[in-house]
Design a protein around this motif. Structure first.
Motif, PDB file in Angstrom:
ATOM      1  N   SER A 676       0.743  -1.011  -0.053  1.00 46.27           N
ATOM      2  CA  SER A 676       0.195   0.192   0.229  1.00 46.27           C
ATOM      3  C   SER A 676       0.909   1.143  -0.003  1.00 46.27           C
ATOM      4  CB  SER A 676      -0.840  -0.246   1.189  1.00 46.27           C
ATOM      5  OG  SER A 676      -0.217   0.109   2.495  1.00 46.27           O
ATOM      6  N   TYR A 677       2.029   1.114   0.428  1.00 42.64           N
ATOM      7  CA  TYR A 677       2.872   2.477   0.652  1.00 42.64           C
ATOM      8  C   TYR A 677       4.443   2.030   0.575  1.00 42.64           C
ATOM      9  CZ  TYR A 677       2.795   7.143   1.852  1.00 42.64           C
ATOM     10  OH  TYR A 677       3.058   8.684   1.529  1.00 42.64           O
ATOM     11  N   ILE A 678       5.133   2.877   0.080  1.00 40.35           N
ATOM     12  CA  ILE A 678       6.518   2.652   0.072  1.00 40.35           C
ATOM     13  C   ILE A 678       7.089   4.014   0.447  1.00 40.35           C
ATOM     14  CG2 ILE A 678       8.683   2.545  -1.398  1.00 40.35           C
ATOM     15  CD1 ILE A 678       6.989   0.911  -3.466  1.00 40.35           C
ATOM     16  N   TYR A 679       7.694   3.963   1.859  1.00 44.16           N
ATOM     17  CA  TYR A 679       8.178   5.210   2.591  1.00 44.16           C
ATOM     18  C   TYR A 679       9.450   5.875   1.979  1.00 44.16           C
ATOM     19  CZ  TYR A 679       4.186   4.882   5.841  1.00 44.16           C
ATOM     20  OH  TYR A 679       3.090   4.655   6.288  1.00 44.16           O
ATOM     21  N   ASP A 680       9.775   6.836   2.557  1.00 43.33           N
ATOM     22  CA  ASP A 680      11.076   7.574   2.094  1.00 43.33           C
ATOM     23  C   ASP A 680      12.045   6.759   2.408  1.00 43.33           C
ATOM     24  OD1 ASP A 680       9.228   9.637   2.047  1.00 43.33           O
ATOM     25  OD2 ASP A 680      10.080  10.785   3.725  1.00 43.33           O
ATOM     26  N   TYR A 681      13.136   7.089   1.241  1.00 45.45           N
ATOM     27  CA  TYR A 681      14.357   6.336   1.210  1.00 45.45           C
ATOM     28  C   TYR A 681      14.234   4.786   1.268  1.00 45.45           C
ATOM     29  CZ  TYR A 681      15.706  10.865   3.076  1.00 45.45           C
ATOM     30  OH  TYR A 681      16.197  12.321   3.193  1.00 45.45           O
ATOM     31  N   ALA A 682      13.196   4.242   0.962  1.00 41.32           N
ATOM     32  CA  ALA A 682      13.022   2.618   0.895  1.00 41.32           C
ATOM     33  C   ALA A 682      14.121   1.873   0.360  1.00 41.32           C
ATOM     34  CB  ALA A 682      11.923   2.376   0.415  1.00 41.32           C
ATOM     35  N   PHE A 683      14.521   2.466  -1.034  1.00 44.59           N
ATOM     36  CA  PHE A 683      15.438   1.732  -1.891  1.00 44.59           C
ATOM     37  C   PHE A 683      16.891   2.594  -2.230  1.00 44.59           C
ATOM     38  CE2 PHE A 683      11.340  -0.300  -2.777  1.00 44.59           C
ATOM     39  CZ  PHE A 683      11.648  -1.576  -2.453  1.00 44.59           C
ATOM     40  N   GLN A 684      16.902   3.514  -1.308  1.00 47.06           N
ATOM     41  CA  GLN A 684      17.831   4.547  -1.632  1.00 47.06           C
ATOM     42  C   GLN A 684      19.188   3.782  -1.502  1.00 47.06           C
ATOM     43  OE1 GLN A 684      19.224   8.774  -0.220  1.00 47.06           O
ATOM     44  NE2 GLN A 684      19.671   7.415   1.631  1.00 47.06           N
ATOM     45  N   GLY A 685      20.244   4.007  -2.623  1.00 46.81           N
ATOM     46  CA  GLY A 685      21.470   3.584  -2.756  1.00 46.81           C
ATOM     47  C   GLY A 685      21.414   2.091  -3.290  1.00 46.81           C
ATOM     48  N   CYS A 686      20.538   1.477  -3.668  1.00 42.42           N
ATOM     49  CA  CYS A 686      20.443   0.269  -4.220  1.00 42.42           C
ATOM     50  C   CYS A 686      21.278   0.270  -5.592  1.00 42.42           C
ATOM     51  CB  CYS A 686      19.128  -0.507  -4.172  1.00 42.42           C
ATOM     52  SG  CYS A 686      18.224  -0.923  -2.798  1.00 42.42           S
ATOM     53  N   LYS A 687      22.322   0.209  -5.598  1.00 47.55           N
ATOM     54  CA  LYS A 687      23.052   0.734  -6.930  1.00 47.55           C
ATOM     55  C   LYS A 687      23.034  -0.285  -7.963  1.00 47.55           C
ATOM     56  CE  LYS A 687      26.184   3.733  -3.995  1.00 47.55           C
ATOM     57  NZ  LYS A 687      25.655   4.842  -4.356  1.00 47.55           N
ATOM     58  N   SER A 688      22.782  -1.620  -7.489  1.00 47.59           N
ATOM     59  CA  SER A 688      22.680  -2.732  -8.423  1.00 47.59           C
ATOM     60  C   SER A 688      21.404  -2.991  -8.911  1.00 47.59           C
ATOM     61  CB  SER A 688      23.564  -3.984  -7.760  1.00 47.59           C
ATOM     62  OG  SER A 688      24.814  -3.749  -7.644  1.00 47.59           O
ATOM     63  N   LEU A 689      20.495  -2.298  -8.546  1.00 49.95           N
ATOM     64  CA  LEU A 689      19.013  -2.672  -8.946  1.00 49.95           C
ATOM     65  C   LEU A 689      18.731  -2.306 -10.332  1.00 49.95           C
ATOM     66  CD1 LEU A 689      16.466  -3.612  -7.277  1.00 49.95           C
ATOM     67  CD2 LEU A 689      15.752  -1.308  -7.309  1.00 49.95           C
ATOM     68  N   VAL A 690      18.817  -3.560 -11.256  1.00 54.94           N
ATOM     69  CA  VAL A 690      18.866  -3.498 -12.554  1.00 54.94           C
ATOM     70  C   VAL A 690      17.672  -3.738 -13.174  1.00 54.94           C
ATOM     71  CG1 VAL A 690      21.219  -4.013 -12.849  1.00 54.94           C
ATOM     72  CG2 VAL A 690      19.824  -5.740 -12.944  1.00 54.94           C
TER      73      VAL A 690
END
Length: 951
Positions: A676-690
Motif C-alpha cells: 500500500s505504501y513505499i516510504y521515504d528512502y526505501a530503496f536509496q542507494g540500491c546501486k545494483s538494482l537493474v
C-alpha cells in the motif's frame, strides 16, 4: 556647450549695445527670403564631382540684425549651388546689430558677439560619414553682410583618405602624431571665415584687457572620429574615399588613422610627413590597400614561431596560409584549425572563438598558455602533441562541448581551473608525467563520472595529491564516503555538487579549505568523524540544504561548536555514534508484528524466511519474506550481501523508511502487488538494482528519495493510484532511460529526477499541476518533454542543464518562468511562451541555443541574466508592458543584432544588459521616445545604437 569668455574688446562693445531693449529688438522685421550661394569651389558638406552642392531641406542659423538665433531652410533642391532661404523660426532677440550673419549648419547652441558678428560654436569630435562626401553637418560655413545676398565660406579644410581592398569599416579615428588639437569649442570670424580653437585657459583680468586671448574650459580635443554607422564595405580594386573635416592646422609629424572593422579588429594607416590642412581645401592621401579577415566580432591573436604576436589582419601572410587547413572555413570561422610547426600558443590565443570546432596542435608546441581556449564553446575535439609540457590556468575553461580530452604523457603541470566548467567532459586520465595540478582544475565539470591515472582514488572519483583531495567527479553521485587516505579537502573541491545529499568525512581529515562544500544545495547529511575538529576555511558549508545537519562524534559536540569556523554552524551540529555496516543489527517484523532481530535467526520464524539459496552465515543470496509479514523502517538497511528479495502478495502492509537503503548488491525485487505504501528512502542507494521497476497498483505516493542513487535502474512505471512523486524520488538514477508518470499524479517533487543523465524521454500525465525545483536538473540526455496544460507552476532550475533538450512548450497556466528554469540548455532552440507569463526569472534561458524567441505581451519583468550568453540569438522584441530589464539580461548574446523595444517609457535597465552583443546591433525604440531612451539611466550607455522605429 560651456560658457565662453571672449575678447575684452568684444565684451566692451556688447555692453555698449546692451541699451537696446528687447522691445526694440523685437521690432526688427525679417525679409521673406535671403539669397544664398557658395563662395568657394570646395565648400559645404555634400560634394558633386568635388564641388559643393546644397541638399534639399538644409537648415542654417541666421542672426538677422540681432542676437536671435533663427532657423532658416534652403528652398532649392539637392545639387543646387545657389538658392533662397526662408525663415522657419525667428527665435528671441535681446540686442540689435547692424550685420546679418548666416552659419551652416543650424545649431541652437550658436552664440554671437553683436559688436563684431563673430560666432561661438563647436567643431564636432564625431562626424557622420556620407558616401562620396564630407561628414554630415561636420563642415561649418559662414557669411556676413548688410543686405539679403550672401556667399557662404568654408571654415574647415578636409583630409581625404582613399582605401581599397576588403573589409567593412565601422569608424575611422584620426589623431596627430604631435598631439595637435583637432576639434572642440571655436570662435569664427564672420568676415573671413577664419577660426580660433579654444586651446588655453586664461582667467586673469590683465590678459583679458590685452585683447586677442580667448578663455575656454576643458575644450581641447585631439582625436576626431568618422562614424560609418552600419559600415562601409571596401570593394576590391575600387577606391573608396573618406573625408574628414579639420580646422586649419599643421600635422608637424604626420598623423595616424585607425580603421575599425565590423569584426572588432583594427588597422592603422600612418605617415610621419608634415601635412598642412588649409581652409577650404581638400588634402588627398595616396590610396592605401587594405586586407582584413572576416571573423565574428572577435579580435583573434596568434603567436608565430618567433613569438611575435600577430592578429587576424595577417591572414594573407605566409604564416596564416600555413595555419588554415582545408577543412577550416576562414570566412565563417568554423572548422578544424591546424597550427603550423614552430608555433606556440600564447595567452588568450583563441579565447572566445566560439565557432572553432576542432584543433590540432603540432609536435613543436611546448605549452598551452592561460586562457588560450577559454570560451571556445563550439570546440568538440582537440589533438595535443607529446611536446606539450604545460597546460596553463583557465586554458580550456567553458569549453562546454568538449566531451573527451587526452592529456599527453609529456605534460608536467596543469594550471588552476584549466578545465573548469567543461560541462560535457565525462572522464579524464592524468598521466604519470604530471607533478602538479592547480586548484579547481575540474570545478563545474558536472558530467564528470570518473578520473583515471595518477593521483586518483580507488573508486576513480577523486584526485588526491599528498593527502589533499583537490577534485571530485560528481556525476551520478548523491552520497559519498571520502576514503581514509585523505588528510585535507581542498578549496572548492565539492563546490556546486548540487545532487550530493550525503557525505562522510573520515577520521584522517585535519583540514577543510574555503568553499569546499559551498553551494551543495541538496547536501543534507554531513558525517564528520574526526574526534578533533579539522581546521575549517571560510564558507565551507554555505548554501547547503536548509535542513542540513552536521553529525560529529557525540563526545566532540562541544569542541566542534566552539571551534573556529565550525561555530558558524553551531545550530546544525548534532552528536552521532558511528556504526559500521558490519555491526548493524538487522530487524524484521514477524506476522504478529513483533520486532525481532538477527539474534533470533534460529527461531521457527527465521527458518521460514530463509530460502534454499540464502547463505545464512555469510548473509548472501535470495531472501523470501514470509506470508503475512510487513517490512518496517530500516528492516534490511545496509545488508550489503542481499542479492534479491521476494515480497509475497499477501503482504498488504507497507515498505518502511530506509527498508532497503544501502543494499548495494541488491539486483532484483519481486514486489507485492498489494503493497500500500513505499516510504521515504526505501530503496536509496540500491546501486545494483537493474530490473525495470513497476510500482504496485494501489500505491498512493512515491516517497522522498525512494529510488535515490539507484544507478542500475533503467525504467520506472508509475501506476494510476499514485498521486504524488516525492522530493528526489528518482534522483541520481544515472542509467534510467525512461519514466512514465500516470494521469493520477498531481505533483512532481523537488529534484525528483535530478541527475538522471541517461533519461531520454519522459511522459507526464495530464493531472500534474506542479513540477518542483530542480525536478529534471542535469538530465543531460533528455531530448524532449511534453508539459501538459494542467501544469500551473514549474520550480526554479527545473530543467537546468538539460543540454540535449531541443524544444519546449510552456503551458498557458504558468505565470512566471522561475530562476534558471532552462539555464544551460545548450541545444534548446525552440521555446513557446504563453501570454500568461508575467515575469522571466534570473538566468531563465541563460546559455541556451535560442535563435529567436517571442516574449508575450503579458510580460512585465525580464530579470537578471535571463537570456545571457544565448550566442545564437539574432533578434528580440521586447513588448509594450515590460518595465524592467535586469542586469546582464542579454549580455554576451554575440549574434544579437536587432533589438525592438516597444515600451513608450524606457523600462528600468540593469547594468551591462546589452554588453558584448553584436558590434553592429541596433536598438529600435518608438520614434517619439528616442530622446527619452538616449538619456535614460542604463539606456544612455547604448545611445549610439538607439534608433527610432514606427511599431
Amino acid at each position: 556647450m560651456k560658457k565662453l569668455l571672449l575678447f575684452a574688446a568684444a565684451a566692451t562693445m556688447f555692453a555698449a549695445c546692451s541699451t537696446d531693449t528687447t522691445e526694440d529688438a523685437a521690432q526688427i522685421v525679417v525679409p521673406d527670403c535671403l539669397q544664398v550661394s557658395i563662395a568657394d569651389e570646395e565648400s559645404r558638406m555634400q560634394l558633386s564631382n568635388e564641388k559643393t552642392v546644397w541638399t534639399a531641406g538644409d537648415k542654417v542659423s541666421v542672426f538677422y540684425k540681432s542676437d536671435a538665433n533663427q532657423c532658416w531652410k534652403f528652398n532649392g533642391k539637392t545639387g543646387d549651388r545657389s538658392g533662397t532661404l526662408s525663415c522657419v523660426s525667428q527665435g528671441t532677440a535681446t540686442v540689435k546689430m547692424e550685420k546679418v550673419v548666416i552659419v551652416y549648419p543650424y545649431s541652437e547652441s550658436y552664440m554671437i558677439t553683436p559688436s563684431s558678428g563673430n560666432i561661438e560654436a563647436k567643431l564636432p569630435a564625431v562626424q557622420k560619414y556620407l558616401q562620396g562626401s564630407y561628414g554630415l553637418e561636420s563642415s561649418p560655413m559662414i557669411s556676413s553682410g548688410y543686405y539679403t545676398q550672401f556667399a557662404l565660406k568654408n571654415v574647415c579644410g578636409w583630409l581625404k583618405l582613399q582605401l581599397s581592398g576588403t573589409g567593412t569599416i565601422t569608424k575611422i579615428t584620426l589623431k596627430g602624431n604631435n598631439g595637435e588639437q583637432l576639434a572642440g569649442d571655436m570662435y569664427i570670424d564672420a568676415d573671413d571665415a577664419t577660426v580660433t580653437l579654444a586651446s588655453a585657459s586664461v582667467d586673469n583680468d590683465e590678459n583679458q584687457e590685452t585683447g586677442g586671448t580667448l578663455v575656454f574650459e576643458d575644450s581641447i580635443v585631439k582625436e576626431v572620429e568618422l562614424d560609418c554607422d552600419g559600415g562601409v564595405d571596401l570593394s576590391g580594386t575600387t577606391v573608396t574615399p573618406f573625408y574628414i573635416a579639420l580646422p586649419p592646422t599643421v600635422f608637424e609629424k604626420g598623423f595616424t588613422a585607425t580603421l575599425h572593422f565590423d569584426n572588432g579588429t583594427t588597422k592603422e594607416i600612418a605617415t610621419s610627413k608634415r601635412i598642412e590642412i588649409t581652409r577650404n581645401h581638400i588634402v588627398p592621401m595616396e590610396t592605401a590597400e587594405i586586407s582584413v579577415p572576416e571573423y565574428d566580432y572577435i579580435d583573434i591573436k596568434y603567436v608565430t614561431s618567433n613569438k611575435r604576436i600577430i592578429d587576424n589582419s595577417a591572414k594573407n601572410s605566409s604564416w596564416w596560409a600555413s595555419v588554415v587547413s582545408n577543412t577550416y572555413d576562414v570566412e565563417n570561422n568554423v572548422g578544424t584549425l591546424v597550427i603550423p610547426k614552430g608555433s606556440s600558443i600564447g595567452n588568450n590565443a583563441f579565447q572566445n572563438v566560439t565557432g572553432l570546432l576542432s584543433i590540432e596542435i603540432p609536435d613543436s608546441v611546448t605549452s598551452i598558455n592561460e586562457l588560450a581556449f577559454e570560451g571556445c564553446m563550439g570546440l568538440i575535439s582537440i589533438t595535443i602533441s607529446d611536446s606539450v609540457t604545460a597546460i596553463g590556468e583557465n586554458a580550456f575553461r567553458n569549453c562546454n562541448q568538449l566531451t573527451t580530452f587526452t592529456i599527453p604523457d609529456s605534460v608536467t603541470s596543469i594550471g588552476d581551473e584549466a578545465f573548469s566548467y567543461c560541462y560535457n567532459l565525462t572522464n579524464i586520465t592524468i598521466p604519470d608525467s604530471v607533478i602538479s595540478i592547480g586548484e579547481c582544475a575540474f570545478i563545474g565539470c558536472s558530467n564528470l563520472t570518473a578520473l583515471y591515472g595518477k593521483y586518483t582514488s580507488s573508486d576513480n572519483r577523486c584526485l588526491i595529491i599528498d593527502g589533499r583531495l583537490i577534485a571530485f567527479a560528481r556525476s551520478g553521485l548523491t552520497a559519498y564516503v571520502i576514503s581514509d587516505d585523505v588528510t585535507s579537502i581542498g578549496e572548492l573541491a565539492f563546490f556546486d555538487c548540487s545532487s550530493l545529499t550525503s557525505v562522510t568525512i573520515p577520521d584522517s581529515v585535519t583540514s577543510i579549505d574555503n568553499y569546499a562544500f559551498n553551494h551543495c544545495t541538496s547536501l543534507t547529511n554531513i558525517y564528520c568523524k574526526p574526534t578533533t575538529p579539522p581546521t575549517l576555511g571560510a564558507n565551507v558549508f554555505q548554501q547547503v540544504s536548509t535542513s542540513a545537519k552536521i553529525y560529529v562524534p557525540t563526545e566532540s559536540v562541544d569542541a566542534y561548536k566552539s571551534a573556529t569556523g565550525w561555530s558558524d554552524y553551531e545550530s546544525i551540529i548534532v552528536g552521532y555514534t558511528a556504526i559500521e555496516p558490519d555491526n548493524i543489527s538487522i530487524k524484521y517484523v514477524t506476522s504478529n508484528k513483533r520486532i525481532i532481530d538477527n539474534s533470533a535467526k534460529n527461531s521457527s520464524w527465521w527458518a521460514s524466511v530463509v530460502s534454499n539459496t540464502y547463505d545464512i552465515e555469510n548473509n548472501v543470496g535470495t531472501l523470501v519474506i514470509p506470508k503475512g509479514s510487513s517490512i518496517g523502517n530500516n528492516a534490511f538497511q545496509n545488508v550489503t550481501g542481499l542479492l534479491s528479495i521476494e515480497i509475497p502478495d499477501n503482504m498488504k502492509g507497507s515498505i518502511g523508511s530506509y527498508a532497503f537503503d544501502g543494499c548495494m548488491v541488491l539486483k532484483n525485487i519481486t514486489m507485492s502487488k498489494n503493497t500500500s505504501y513505499i516510504y521515504d528512502y526505501a530503496f536509496q542507494g540500491c546501486k545494483s538494482l537493474v530490473a525495470d521497476m513497476v510500482i504496485p497498483n494501489g500505491q498512493r505516493e512515491i516517497g522522498a528519495y525512494t529510488f535515490n542513487d539507484c544507478w542500475g535502474l533503467t525504467s520506472i512505471t508509475i501506476p494510476d493510484s499514485v498521486t504524488s512523486i516525492g522530493d528526489s524520488a528518482c534522483s541520481g538514477c544515472s542509467s534510467l532511460t525512461s519514466i512514465t508518470i500516470s494521469n493520477s499524479v498531481t505533483s512532481i517533487g523537488d529534484s525528483a529526477c535530478s541527475g538522471c543523465s541517461s533519461l531520454t524521454s519522459i511522459t507526464i500525465g495530464n493531472s500534474v499541476t506542479s513540477i518542483g525545483e530542480r525536478a529534471f536538473y542535469d538530465c543531460s540526455s533528455l531530448t524532449s518533454i511534453t508539459i501538459p496544460d494542467s501544469v500551473t507552476s514549474i520550480g526554479k532550475s527545473a530543467f537546468y542543464h538539460c543540454s540535449s533538450l531541443t524544444n519546449i512548450n510552456i503551458p498557458y497556466g504558468i505565470t512566471s518562468i522561475e530562476d534558471n528554469t532552462f539555464s544551460r540548455c545548450g541545444k534548446l532552440s525552440i521555446v513557446t511562451i504563453p501570454d500568461s507569463i508575467i515575469s522571466i526569472g534570473s538566468g531563465a534561458f541563460y546559455c541556451c541555443g535560442l535563435t529567436n524567441i517571442t516574449i508575450p505581451d503579458s510580460t512585465i519583468f525580464i530579470e537578471n541574466t535571463a537570456f545571457s550568453e544565448c550566442i545564437n540569438l539574432t533578434s528580440i522584441i521586447i513588448p509594450d508592458n515590460v518595465t524592467l530589464i535586469g542586469y546582464n539580461a542579454f549580455a554576451l548574446c554575440r549574434s544579437l543584432t536587432n533589438i525592438y523595444c516597444k515600451p513608450i517609457t524606457p523600462p528600468t535597465l540593469g547594468s551591462r544588459a546589452f554588453t558584448y552583443i553584436s558590434y553592429s546591433a541596433k536598438i529600435y525604440v518608438p520614434t517619439a521616445s528616442v530622446d527619452a531612451y538616449k538619456s535614460a539611466a542604463g539606456w544612455s550607455d547604448y545611445a549610439s545604437k538607439i534608433e527610432g522605429y514606427d511599431f
